[in-house]
Design an enzyme around this catalytic site. Structure first.
Site, mmCIF file in Angstrom:
data_model
loop_
_atom_site.group_PDB
_atom_site.id
_atom_site.type_symbol
_atom_site.label_atom_id
_atom_site.label_comp_id
_atom_site.label_asym_id
_atom_site.label_seq_id
_atom_site.Cartn_x
_atom_site.Cartn_y
_atom_site.Cartn_z
ATOM 1 N N ASP A 142 0.853 -1.398 0.101
ATOM 2 C CA ASP A 142 -0.150 -0.237 0.011
ATOM 3 C C ASP A 142 0.851 1.246 0.110
ATOM 4 O O ASP A 142 2.166 1.102 0.031
ATOM 5 C CB ASP A 142 -1.073 0.043 1.358
ATOM 6 N N CYS B 259 4.401 -5.459 -17.495
ATOM 7 C CA CYS B 259 3.913 -6.173 -18.691
ATOM 8 C C CYS B 259 4.526 -7.455 -18.535
ATOM 9 O O CYS B 259 5.816 -7.548 -18.458
ATOM 10 C CB CYS B 259 4.331 -5.275 -19.859
ATOM 11 N N HIS C 188 8.420 -5.566 -1.294
ATOM 12 C CA HIS C 188 7.626 -6.398 -1.976
ATOM 13 C C HIS C 188 6.693 -5.774 -3.267
ATOM 14 O O HIS C 188 6.158 -6.364 -3.733
ATOM 15 C CB HIS C 188 6.683 -6.957 -1.002
ATOM 16 N N THR D 125 4.937 -6.661 12.188
ATOM 17 C CA THR D 125 5.458 -7.379 11.413
ATOM 18 C C THR D 125 5.468 -8.786 11.870
ATOM 19 O O THR D 125 6.077 -8.698 13.148
ATOM 20 C CB THR D 125 6.500 -7.229 10.345
ATOM 21 N N PRO E 270 1.195 -6.185 19.081
ATOM 22 C CA PRO E 270 0.540 -6.455 20.062
ATOM 23 C C PRO E 270 0.823 -8.053 20.471
ATOM 24 O O PRO E 270 0.602 -8.299 21.788
ATOM 25 C CB PRO E 270 -0.812 -6.583 19.254
ATOM 26 N N ALA F 154 0.344 -0.026 16.791
ATOM 27 C CA ALA F 154 1.206 0.784 16.076
ATOM 28 C C ALA F 154 0.790 2.196 16.182
ATOM 29 O O ALA F 154 1.582 3.084 16.710
ATOM 30 C CB ALA F 154 1.388 0.415 14.560
HETATM 31 P P1 OAD Z 1 1.471 -10.789 8.856
HETATM 32 O O1 OAD Z 1 0.114 -10.792 8.732
HETATM 33 O O2 OAD Z 1 2.280 -11.811 8.943
HETATM 34 O O3 OAD Z 1 1.947 -10.087 10.547
HETATM 35 C C1 OAD Z 1 1.092 -9.006 10.772
HETATM 36 C C2 OAD Z 1 1.474 -8.442 12.310
HETATM 37 O O4 OAD Z 1 0.903 -7.098 12.408
HETATM 38 C C3 OAD Z 1 1.296 -9.518 13.384
HETATM 39 O O5 OAD Z 1 2.292 -9.905 13.994
HETATM 40 C C4 OAD Z 1 0.368 -8.776 14.293
HETATM 41 O O6 OAD Z 1 0.322 -9.053 15.372
HETATM 42 C C5 OAD Z 1 0.536 -7.329 13.920
HETATM 43 N N1 OAD Z 1 -0.364 -6.492 14.004
HETATM 44 C C6 OAD Z 1 -1.745 -6.597 13.935
HETATM 45 N N2 OAD Z 1 -2.418 -5.421 14.276
HETATM 46 C C7 OAD Z 1 -1.381 -4.335 14.558
HETATM 47 C C8 OAD Z 1 -1.433 -3.119 15.126
HETATM 48 N N3 OAD Z 1 -2.492 -2.460 15.251
HETATM 49 N N4 OAD Z 1 -0.304 -2.537 15.218
HETATM 50 C C9 OAD Z 1 0.912 -3.152 15.498
HETATM 51 N N5 OAD Z 1 0.921 -4.355 15.026
HETATM 52 C C10 OAD Z 1 0.039 -5.195 14.478
HETATM 53 O O7 OAD Z 1 2.039 -9.459 7.919
HETATM 54 P P2 OAD Z 1 3.678 -9.439 7.456
HETATM 55 O O8 OAD Z 1 4.414 -9.589 8.638
HETATM 56 O O9 OAD Z 1 3.493 -8.164 6.710
HETATM 57 O O10 OAD Z 1 4.161 -10.728 1.295
HETATM 58 O O11 OAD Z 1 3.552 -10.368 6.458
HETATM 59 C C11 OAD Z 1 4.901 -10.155 5.611
HETATM 60 C C12 OAD Z 1 4.660 -10.793 4.223
HETATM 61 O O12 OAD Z 1 3.696 -11.754 4.133
HETATM 62 C C13 OAD Z 1 3.577 -9.644 3.366
HETATM 63 O O13 OAD Z 1 4.426 -8.605 2.828
HETATM 64 C C14 OAD Z 1 3.280 -10.534 2.220
HETATM 65 C C15 OAD Z 1 2.790 -11.619 3.208
HETATM 66 O O14 OAD Z 1 2.670 -13.085 2.583
HETATM 67 C C16 OAD Z 1 3.935 -11.352 0.116
HETATM 68 O O15 OAD Z 1 2.921 -11.574 -0.245
HETATM 69 C C17 OAD Z 1 5.049 -11.322 -0.714
#
Ligand code: OAD
Length: 244
Positions: A106, A129, A121, A191, A217, A234
């Site tokens: 985003d 294309c 990513h 993350t 969290p 966050a």
């Molecule tokens: P995840 O869904 O794996 O992790 C999201 C994290 O955000 C979790 O650890 C939650 O506890 C945390 N979280 C949720 N709400 C929150 C808040 N309000 N404040 C702070 N933290 C919060 O997502 P990512 O780690 O971003 O990649 O995943 C990494 C990658 O996996 C993504 O970029 C995507 C996905 O597959 C691709 O598709 C290549």
């Protein structure tokens, strides 16, 4: 550690910090209403990544994959930056170095006014294309055709790194150089730190002297290696600890 205690002590030490490296994941956009991937309501609880986020799936069913990206593009287009994006951007605008490495596709960091961002990513607003490799921006929601086409008439794909693909080496080189710089803090925000390279980048910056703080969290794959874990959302936490 209690969240309240962490927030007040970290706020105190962050106040004097001039150089922050921030690694963000989908949790940073959760308070904007954008689903994460692995939380209870995350994408990967309903959908299978191998059916939507791989080159193989796209080659088999491009329209099916594109329908999922269309849904996400609509959610992102309707979302606004939250307190987390805004607090980080405010800190940068006020003169601190706040370099962001984001896994998010985003554009909410940019829309909050942030300037120094590396998207590892890709971007949901960029198309590529499949024939020529040309990358172009298309922000139309919905897209006029599914799958969308390049001007050459061939199918375009999202310019996003899929599970069966490598990161763009130019992007990796930029991040590798960035984490070798000197930072006071590295903040891992929202993350799950599932990918090795995310943990390695955080640890490289820590090895060069930055204090590694995780804001989430829940605990994650990175938690055992951090100097401090702040259990909170966050937006709520960054708005406090980055307040001038
Ligand atoms: P995840 O869904 O794996 O992790 C999201 C994290 O955000 C979790 O650890 C939650 O506890 C945390 N979280 C949720 N709400 C929150 C808040 N309000 N404040 C702070 N933290 C919060 O997502 P990512 O780690 O971003 O990649 O995943 C990494 C990658 O996996 C993504 O970029 C995507 C996905 O597959 C691709 O598709 C290549």
């Amino acid at each position: 550690m209690k969240a309240g205690h962490d927030i007040s002590s970290i706020k105190h030490s962050v106040r004097g910090a001039r150089r922050l490296l921030v690694i963000t994941g989908s949790g940073v956009s959760a308070e904007s209403g954008i689903p994460t991937f692995r939380d209870v309501n995350g994408w990967w609880k309903t959908y299978k990544p191998e059916e939507l986020a791989t080159k193989e799936a796209f080659n088999r069913e491009p329209a099916e994959v594109w329908r999922w990206y269309e849904m996400r593009r609509a959610i992102i287009a309707g979302a606004e930056p939250n307190l987390a994006h805004q607090a980080l951007a405010r800190a940068e605008i006020s003169g601190r170095r706040v370099a962001i490495i984001t896994q998010n596709v985003d554009d909410l960091h940019e829309r909050a006014g942030h300037r120094e961002i590396i998207h590892v990513h890709g971007s949901i607003w960029q198309l590529r294309c499949t024939a020529e490799g040309t990358v172009f921006e298309d922000r139309r929601v919905p897209l006029p055709t599914i799958p969308p086409l390049c001007t050459c008439g061939q199918i375009a794909r999202p310019n996003i790194v899929w599970w069966d693909e490598e990161l763009d080496p130019l992007v990796t080189a930029r991040v590798d150089a960035l984490v070798k710089e000197s930072f006071d803090f590295v903040l891992a925000v929202g993350t799950e730190a599932t990918f090795d390279y995310i943990r390695q980048w955080a640890l490289s910056a820590k090895a060069r002297g930055a204090l590694l703080v995780e804001l989430n969290p829940r605990t994650t794959a990175l938690t055992s290696a951090v100097d401090m874990h702040i259990g909170g959302k966050a937006g709520e936490v960054l708005d406090v600890i980055l307040a001038e």
